[in-house]
Scaffold this motif. Structure first.
Motif, PDB file in Angstrom:
ATOM      1  N   ASP A 267     -49.011 -28.974  23.742  1.00  0.00           N
ATOM      2  CA  ASP A 267     -48.046 -28.771  24.828  1.00  0.00           C
ATOM      3  C   ASP A 267     -46.747 -28.164  24.298  1.00  0.00           C
ATOM      4  O   ASP A 267     -46.175 -27.258  24.922  1.00  0.00           O
ATOM      5  CB  ASP A 267     -47.752 -30.106  25.526  1.00  0.00           C
ATOM      6  N   ILE A 268     -46.295 -28.683  23.175  1.00  0.00           N
ATOM      7  CA  ILE A 268     -45.058 -28.149  22.586  1.00  0.00           C
ATOM      8  C   ILE A 268     -45.264 -26.710  22.135  1.00  0.00           C
ATOM      9  O   ILE A 268     -44.386 -25.852  22.325  1.00  0.00           O
ATOM     10  CB  ILE A 268     -44.599 -29.033  21.406  1.00  0.00           C
ATOM     11  N   ARG A 269     -46.415 -26.425  21.560  1.00  0.00           N
ATOM     12  CA  ARG A 269     -46.686 -25.048  21.111  1.00  0.00           C
ATOM     13  C   ARG A 269     -46.657 -24.076  22.295  1.00  0.00           C
ATOM     14  O   ARG A 269     -46.187 -22.948  22.171  1.00  0.00           O
ATOM     15  CB  ARG A 269     -48.039 -24.981  20.399  1.00  0.00           C
ATOM     16  N   TRP A 270     -47.185 -24.498  23.430  1.00  0.00           N
ATOM     17  CA  TRP A 270     -47.157 -23.638  24.604  1.00  0.00           C
ATOM     18  C   TRP A 270     -45.729 -23.434  25.112  1.00  0.00           C
ATOM     19  O   TRP A 270     -45.339 -22.328  25.519  1.00  0.00           O
ATOM     20  CB  TRP A 270     -48.029 -24.225  25.706  1.00  0.00           C
ATOM     21  N   LEU A 271     -44.924 -24.502  25.076  1.00  0.00           N
ATOM     22  CA  LEU A 271     -43.514 -24.394  25.468  1.00  0.00           C
ATOM     23  C   LEU A 271     -42.752 -23.459  24.526  1.00  0.00           C
ATOM     24  O   LEU A 271     -41.849 -22.731  24.951  1.00  0.00           O
ATOM     25  CB  LEU A 271     -42.863 -25.782  25.475  1.00  0.00           C
ATOM     26  N   VAL A 272     -43.120 -23.472  23.259  1.00  0.00           N
ATOM     27  CA  VAL A 272     -42.512 -22.561  22.289  1.00  0.00           C
ATOM     28  C   VAL A 272     -42.790 -21.107  22.670  1.00  0.00           C
ATOM     29  O   VAL A 272     -41.909 -20.242  22.614  1.00  0.00           O
ATOM     30  CB  VAL A 272     -43.032 -22.858  20.858  1.00  0.00           C
TER      31      VAL A 272
END
Length: 290
Positions: A267-272
């Motif tokens: 999820d964090i990677r996608w937000l990045v």
């Protein structure tokens, strides 16, 4: 930023017209096109444009219309005769009997001069041209300022998006951090159970510290937040700070890239990825800002 302006004014000695346009460019690139008889004005016009503008590919062209009494060139009869007699003497030496076309001699250096009246008014013409260029640049700035207002609105929209993605990353990371800590404890517990007292506890503590540092993104989040505040203050400033904003975009991009390399949470990677997209849109617009 893009812009266009045209100014024209008539005088007793003729009419001056100035066109100036600018398109987006990272640096200031000035190109000036002047009639040959006004080429002496180029240094002062170039300085004038560069002192008023800081970014953009700027093209300035000048046209001048002279009255008929100032269009006629003067013929230096002494120089023309000298050419004629020299050519005549050479023809005699070479036994050439062809007649000399005197019109063809008018193109030789020094035979013709610009109208003397025009030369006498160079200072007046230069001052008039500087005044018209000043008006044209001022009109260009008005157009660029209108575009700047739209740019500011667009940049603020994307900056708010980036800030939102950053907040989402922080909120998600708090949970991901706790989950990662639980997993780490379970792994350590399992290792201790399997190896018993033979395991070096100091080495374990060192490894835990290294692991925590590798996936801890609190510093990157704090620095990115600081860059956003600085960027917002520059946007509100009346000064032209395009290059500072460009630098801050690079720094924010550096922080978000580091966050992406540290975390494994999907999820964090996608937000990045989303945050980097917002930064890229800001970067494209910042290239247009002085």
């Amino acid at each position: 930023m893009t812009g266009f302006s045209r100014e024209s004014e008539s005088f007793k000695w003729g009419t001056l017209s100035v066109e100036i346009s600018s398109i987006n460019h990272r640096y200031l690139d000035v190109s000036i096109r002047l009639p040959r008889e006004l080429s002496f004005c180029e240094p002062s016009i170039n300085d004038q444009v560069r002192s008023s503008l800081r970014r953009g590919k700027v093209r300035l062209s000048v046209d001048v219309t002279w009255p008929s009494d100032l269009l006629a060139v003067t013929v230096n009869s002494d120089i023309l005769k000298n050419y004629y007699y020299q050519i005549q003497k050479i023809q005699e030496d070479l036994h050439i009997s062809d007649p000399i076309n005197i019109v063809s001699l008018l193109h030789l250096p020094g035979v013709t001069d610009s109208p003397s009246n025009r030369q006498d008014m160079e200072k007046e013409v230069e001052q008039a041209l500087e005044d018209i260029v000043r008006k044209a640049v001022s009109s260009l700035q008005v157009m660029r300022e209108k575009e700047g207002a739209h740019l500011e609105e667009d940049i603020n929209t994307h900056l708010s998006s980036f800030h939102g993605f950053l907040n989402n990353i922080q909120n998600r990371w708090i949970n991901a951090r706790d989950e990662a800590m639980v997993e780490t404890r379970e792994r350590i517990k399992k290792i201790l159970e399997e190896n018993g007292p033979d395991l070096d506890e100091g080495r374990i503590a060192q490894e835990i510290a290294l692991m925590a540092d590798k996936w801890d993104i609190s510093e990157e989040l704090t620095r990115a937040e600081s860059h956003i505040k600085k960027f917002q203050s520059i946007l509100k400033s009346s000064e032209s700070e395009g290059r500072k904003m460009d630098f801050l975009i690079q720094e924010m991009n550096r922080e978000i890239n580091t966050i992406g390399s540290k975390v494994t949470d999907s999820d964090i990677r996608w937000l990045v990825v989303e945050a980097k997209t917002a930064l890229e849109r800001i970067r494209e617009q910042v290239q247009n800002v002085e």
